[in-house]
Design a protein around this motif. Structure first.
Motif, PDB file in Angstrom:
ATOM      1  N   ARG A 287      53.904 -11.141-121.586  1.00  0.00           N
ATOM      2  CA  ARG A 287      54.121 -10.476-122.871  1.00  0.00           C
ATOM      3  C   ARG A 287      52.857 -10.539-123.727  1.00  0.00           C
ATOM      4  N   LEU A 288      52.172 -11.685-123.732  1.00  0.00           N
ATOM      5  CA  LEU A 288      50.920 -11.807-124.493  1.00  0.00           C
ATOM      6  C   LEU A 288      49.913 -10.780-123.988  1.00  0.00           C
ATOM      7  N   MET A 289      49.885 -10.589-122.649  1.00  0.00           N
ATOM      8  CA  MET A 289      48.950  -9.615-122.085  1.00  0.00           C
ATOM      9  C   MET A 289      49.311  -8.202-122.511  1.00  0.00           C
ATOM     10  N   GLU A 290      50.622  -7.927-122.563  1.00  0.00           N
ATOM     11  CA  GLU A 290      51.056  -6.602-122.984  1.00  0.00           C
ATOM     12  C   GLU A 290      50.616  -6.344-124.427  1.00  0.00           C
ATOM     13  N   GLU A 291      50.807  -7.374-125.273  1.00  0.00           N
ATOM     14  CA  GLU A 291      50.465  -7.248-126.690  1.00  0.00           C
ATOM     15  C   GLU A 291      48.983  -6.949-126.899  1.00  0.00           C
ATOM     16  N   SER A 292      48.136  -7.604-126.102  1.00  0.00           N
ATOM     17  CA  SER A 292      46.693  -7.471-126.310  1.00  0.00           C
ATOM     18  C   SER A 292      46.064  -6.384-125.454  1.00  0.00           C
ATOM     19  N   TYR A 293      46.906  -5.681-124.661  1.00  0.00           N
ATOM     20  CA  TYR A 293      46.367  -4.727-123.697  1.00  0.00           C
ATOM     21  C   TYR A 293      45.436  -3.707-124.360  1.00  0.00           C
ATOM     22  N   SER A 294      45.862  -3.193-125.527  1.00  0.00           N
ATOM     23  CA  SER A 294      45.059  -2.153-126.163  1.00  0.00           C
ATOM     24  C   SER A 294      43.793  -2.722-126.812  1.00  0.00           C
ATOM     25  N   ASP A 295      43.684  -4.046-126.891  1.00  0.00           N
ATOM     26  CA  ASP A 295      42.498  -4.649-127.526  1.00  0.00           C
ATOM     27  C   ASP A 295      41.479  -5.139-126.517  1.00  0.00           C
ATOM     28  N   MET A 296      41.692  -4.837-125.229  1.00  0.00           N
ATOM     29  CA  MET A 296      40.820  -5.497-124.248  1.00  0.00           C
ATOM     30  C   MET A 296      39.364  -5.047-124.340  1.00  0.00           C
ATOM     31  N   SER A 297      39.110  -3.909-124.968  1.00  0.00           N
ATOM     32  CA  SER A 297      37.707  -3.511-125.099  1.00  0.00           C
ATOM     33  C   SER A 297      37.034  -4.283-126.236  1.00  0.00           C
ATOM     34  N   THR A 298      37.806  -4.856-127.141  1.00  0.00           N
ATOM     35  CA  THR A 298      37.210  -5.628-128.242  1.00  0.00           C
ATOM     36  C   THR A 298      37.457  -7.130-128.066  1.00  0.00           C
ATOM     37  N   THR A 299      38.693  -7.587-128.263  1.00  0.00           N
ATOM     38  CA  THR A 299      38.966  -9.027-128.129  1.00  0.00           C
ATOM     39  C   THR A 299      39.422  -9.325-126.702  1.00  0.00           C
ATOM     40  N   TRP A 300      38.466  -9.236-125.750  1.00  0.00           N
ATOM     41  CA  TRP A 300      38.822  -9.381-124.338  1.00  0.00           C
ATOM     42  C   TRP A 300      39.490 -10.727-124.049  1.00  0.00           C
ATOM     43  N   TRP A 301      39.130 -11.775-124.839  1.00  0.00           N
ATOM     44  CA  TRP A 301      39.672 -13.109-124.570  1.00  0.00           C
ATOM     45  C   TRP A 301      41.191 -13.175-124.732  1.00  0.00           C
ATOM     46  N   SER A 302      41.728 -12.357-125.660  1.00  0.00           N
ATOM     47  CA  SER A 302      43.177 -12.402-125.870  1.00  0.00           C
ATOM     48  C   SER A 302      43.929 -11.793-124.691  1.00  0.00           C
ATOM     49  N   GLU A 303      43.212 -11.033-123.839  1.00  0.00           N
ATOM     50  CA  GLU A 303      43.819 -10.437-122.665  1.00  0.00           C
ATOM     51  C   GLU A 303      43.538 -11.277-121.410  1.00  0.00           C
ATOM     52  N   VAL A 304      42.308 -11.796-121.333  1.00  0.00           N
ATOM     53  CA  VAL A 304      41.884 -12.461-120.102  1.00  0.00           C
ATOM     54  C   VAL A 304      42.518 -13.851-119.952  1.00  0.00           C
ATOM     55  N   PHE A 305      42.598 -14.638-121.035  1.00  0.00           N
ATOM     56  CA  PHE A 305      43.069 -16.018-120.880  1.00  0.00           C
ATOM     57  C   PHE A 305      44.551 -16.133-120.505  1.00  0.00           C
ATOM     58  N   PRO A 306      45.456 -15.360-121.118  1.00  0.00           N
ATOM     59  CA  PRO A 306      46.848 -15.457-120.648  1.00  0.00           C
ATOM     60  C   PRO A 306      46.984 -15.086-119.160  1.00  0.00           C
ATOM     61  N   GLY A 307      46.207 -14.078-118.730  1.00  0.00           N
ATOM     62  CA  GLY A 307      46.239 -13.691-117.323  1.00  0.00           C
ATOM     63  C   GLY A 307      45.696 -14.784-116.426  1.00  0.00           C
ATOM     64  N   LEU A 308      44.645 -15.454-116.912  1.00  0.00           N
ATOM     65  CA  LEU A 308      44.074 -16.561-116.147  1.00  0.00           C
ATOM     66  C   LEU A 308      45.118 -17.664-115.980  1.00  0.00           C
ATOM     67  N   ALA A 309      45.911 -17.898-117.033  1.00  0.00           N
ATOM     68  CA  ALA A 309      46.965 -18.911-116.959  1.00  0.00           C
ATOM     69  C   ALA A 309      47.982 -18.535-115.878  1.00  0.00           C
ATOM     70  N   VAL A 310      48.339 -17.250-115.819  1.00  0.00           N
ATOM     71  CA  VAL A 310      49.274 -16.793-114.782  1.00  0.00           C
ATOM     72  C   VAL A 310      48.666 -17.041-113.407  1.00  0.00           C
TER      73      VAL A 310
END
Lengths: 334, 326
Positions: A287-310
């Protein structure tokens, strides 16, 4: 009982008890000192990647249990609270204050991941329990009774096995998303998220088929062994044999399959939530990844770290599963 | 003769299965609620009379068994109905996305298949060597990798930070070509393929290598392999003719299944890379509960998978002469 004596003699000769039945070894534990499980544990301790997986799982458990202590910032107060929670600290890159940065909304990504770990554990454990019950029920019944019961169960299993389950999981998840009225169900003071529980149920219903086939194969092999034949000729009932002899002997296989099920349950739940079909009231990693999906070009960390945890969690369960597979199944180890 | 009989018999077996799948899918979807209510929920100006008109237009005002029979008769004539959104025929939508999906999937499936053969054999031959640990390590990481996350990481690094590859779609506008140093349409299509193909290949490669490695380890221990080696047959022949043929059956099963399932597209990968394929169309259809489109896709995928299964079973007999078709 003649068969059992024979088997004992052979066992003492080879000195290898790991592939023998749980029942036999239980009665002999005192005399011989090392049970099947002790032997397996000794072997597992030498398995480096398996131990590494176990270590990562322990870390995850600690993080989940002490989530309120470990997370620097509290969990979100209300579902879909869209106002920035920590004003003036939105969209910050990783720093000492925010190790994984903050989201566009100003949430600390590290804290969000720590709070989400509780759901990850819930998904892994609950989904695996349901999957394993289905696996054991179908696998043992089909394997032991054979004939038309086997035929029928295996045809059903094939349908589940063959169909791309993610497609159907998404349909069911979407339907429950629409019908979901109460966000939480309070049980013994614990708030159980209903939407997430539904996802777990759906994921489990589509996860047992492959496992059941493996268990069935193992039961078919066992059925022909001397001690089951002996028990049958002594007039033991089917249920007694299944419970006392077949089940303990397929248990190692079931444990291995269960560990691997944990990995896939976490992975599938993350995927379902990432695609937007998850529980809107729980902030799982997907869900965190879904929330930040549209921000991955700017705040990439909010997308990459939850995925890394998975990724790391799934890897941990897979490594651990491989380790115990090797430890419990010496036949597979060359 | 037995061959033709076998195909006919398997084909007859398929009929009740397909009808069963269609009934279950139909019931599940109609249990979800009124599709017109869902479709028009975001439109406050719509009147109940207009909703009734839409229900009548899509035949949703008749009893469910009647709707099913109507759907089935149309389906058997090759008409999958119309999308609830925009009213385009489902056949048209599916065939529009089909090419892009198959292009992406088939390239990845075959790449994964052919890379996994040398990797799996090498890993099994040099068991416990550094190379084996590396190959096994990469494959267990690959099995654990969330494909959507891997795709996102690739986009962030290769597209956003390095500007090497386009991040979305199957084709780019010619105006954007100079950005990536592309000069013609073929290169453009290839550039768009690189990342999604990498993601999909790695995902299936990991399973293939693990499967083949386990199979080869089992086979290489057999007496006939030792006998073949002892009689001086070249190692190459021992590996590829005697061992691989016996170890590859599970991989063929997986290949058959994935080709069958490939029609469903890769919902996750296609979504991440905004690929104009069936998987992404399916995800969109499910989130909007566009029933005719979901039903159409589900049925096409189910039929393809069952057909692929029959072909897979036939291929066993071709690989392993001990298996008889009857």
């Amino acid at each position: 009982m003649g068969m059992l004596t024979l088997r004992r003699n052979r066992k003492n000769e080879t000195g290898n008890s790991a592939s023998l039945s749980g029942k036999d070894t239980d009665s002999e534990t005192k005399r011989r000192g090392a049970s099947q499980w002790a032997v397996a544990w000794r072997r597992f301790k030498k398995h480096k990647s398996g131990l590494f997986g176990l270590g990562m799982i322990v870390v995850l458990l600690i993080v989940a249990i002490f989530n309120t202590v470990i997370a620097p910032y509290p969990a979100r107060p209300a579902p879909d609270a869209l106002k920035p929670l920590y004003d003036g600290e939105a969209a910050q890159a990783p720093s000492w204050k925010h190790p994984f940065g903050t989201t566009r909304m100003g949430l600390d990504v590290f804290s969000e991941i720590v709070h989400g770990s509780v759901y990850t554990i819930y998904v892994a454990v609950a989904a695996t329990l349901i999957t394993t019950v289905l696996t054991v029920a179908v696998g043992i019944t089909a394997g032991y009774f054979g004939r038309y019961i086997d035929e029928l169960l295996m045809r059903i299993t094939e349908i589940f096995l063959v169909f791309p389950s993610l497609l159907l999981i998404l349909v069911f998840a979407r339907i429950f998303q629409l019908g979901n009225a109460e966000p939480f169900y309070s049980f013994l003071g614990i708030n159980i998220p209903i939407g997430l529980t539904m996802i777990i149920l759906i994921v489990s219903i589509f996860a047992w088929a492959g496992n059941a086939r493996v268990v069935r194969g193992e039961v078919l092999r066992l059925k022909e062994t001397e001690f089951i034949q002996a028990e049958k000729s002594l007039g033991a009932s089917s249920w007694w044999i299944m419970l006392k002899h077949v089940f303990p002997n397929v248990l190692p296989q079931i444990i291995v399959l269960a560990t691997l099920s944990m990995a896939s349950a976490v992975l599938v739940e993350a995927a379902v939530s990432f695609l937007g079909f998850g529980d809107p009231n729980t902030y799982t990693w997907g869900r965190l990844m879904e929330e930040s999906y549209s921000d991955m070009s700017t705040t990439w960390w909010s997308e990459v770290f939850p995925g890394l945890a998975v990724f790391l969690t799934v890897l941990a369960f897979n490594l651990f599963g491989d380790g115990i597979a090797d430890a419990l199944n010496p036949r597979l180890r060359e | 003769m037995g061959f033709v009989k076998y195909i006919i018999r398997r084909g007859i077996y398929m009929i009740p299965l397909i009808i069963g799948i269609s009934i279950v899918s139909f019931l599940v979807m109609y249990a979800a609620g009124d599709p017109i209510q869902i479709a028009t929920a975001g439109n406050p100006g719509i009147t109940e009379a207009q909703r009734d008109f839409l229900r009548h237009y899509y035949g949703l005002d008749t009893p469910i068994p009647a709707q099913y029979v109507r759907w089935l008769t149309h389906f058997l004539q090759g008409d999958f109905g119309q999308s609830l959104y925009g009213g385009r025929p489902v056949n048209e939508i599916i065939s529009f996305y089909l090419f892009e999906t198959l292009k992406l999937q088939l390239i990845s499936i075959f790449l994964a298949f052919f890379i996994s053969i040398p990797a799996g054999i090498y890993s099994a031959l040099k068991q416990r060597s550094a190379a084996d640990y590396t190959i096994s390590g990469i494959s267990i990481a690959g099995v654990s990798l969330p494909v959507f996350w891997f795709g996102i990481v690739l986009i962030i690094v290769l597209s956003y930070h390095m500007g090497l590859l386009p991040s979305a779609g199957a084709y780019g506008s010619p105006k954007l070509w100079p950005v990536f140093g592309i000069s013609d349409p073929t290169l453009d299509a290839l550039a768009h393929l690189v990342m999604p193909v990498t993601v999909l290949t790695l995902a299936s490669l990991a399973y293939n290598v693990r499967l083949l490695r386990a199979g080869m380890l089992e086979v290489l221990r057999q007496d006939y392999v030792m006998a073949a080696r002892a009689s001086g047959i070249s190692e190459r022949k021992v590996l590829y003719k005697y061992s691989l043929k016996n170890a590859i059956t599970p991989l063929i099963t997986l290949l058959g299944l994935s080709i069958g399932a490939s029609l469903a597209g890769a919902p996750l990968t296609e979504t991440v890379f905004s690929w104009p394929g069936l998987g992404r169309a399916y995800v969109n259809a499910v989130s909007k509960l566009d029933f005719p489109l979901i039903m159409g896709t589900t049925m096409i995928v189910a039929i393809m998978i069952l057909v692929a299964n029959i072909i897979t079973d036939l291929s066993y007999a071709w690989i392993d002469p001990r298996i008889h078709i009857d």
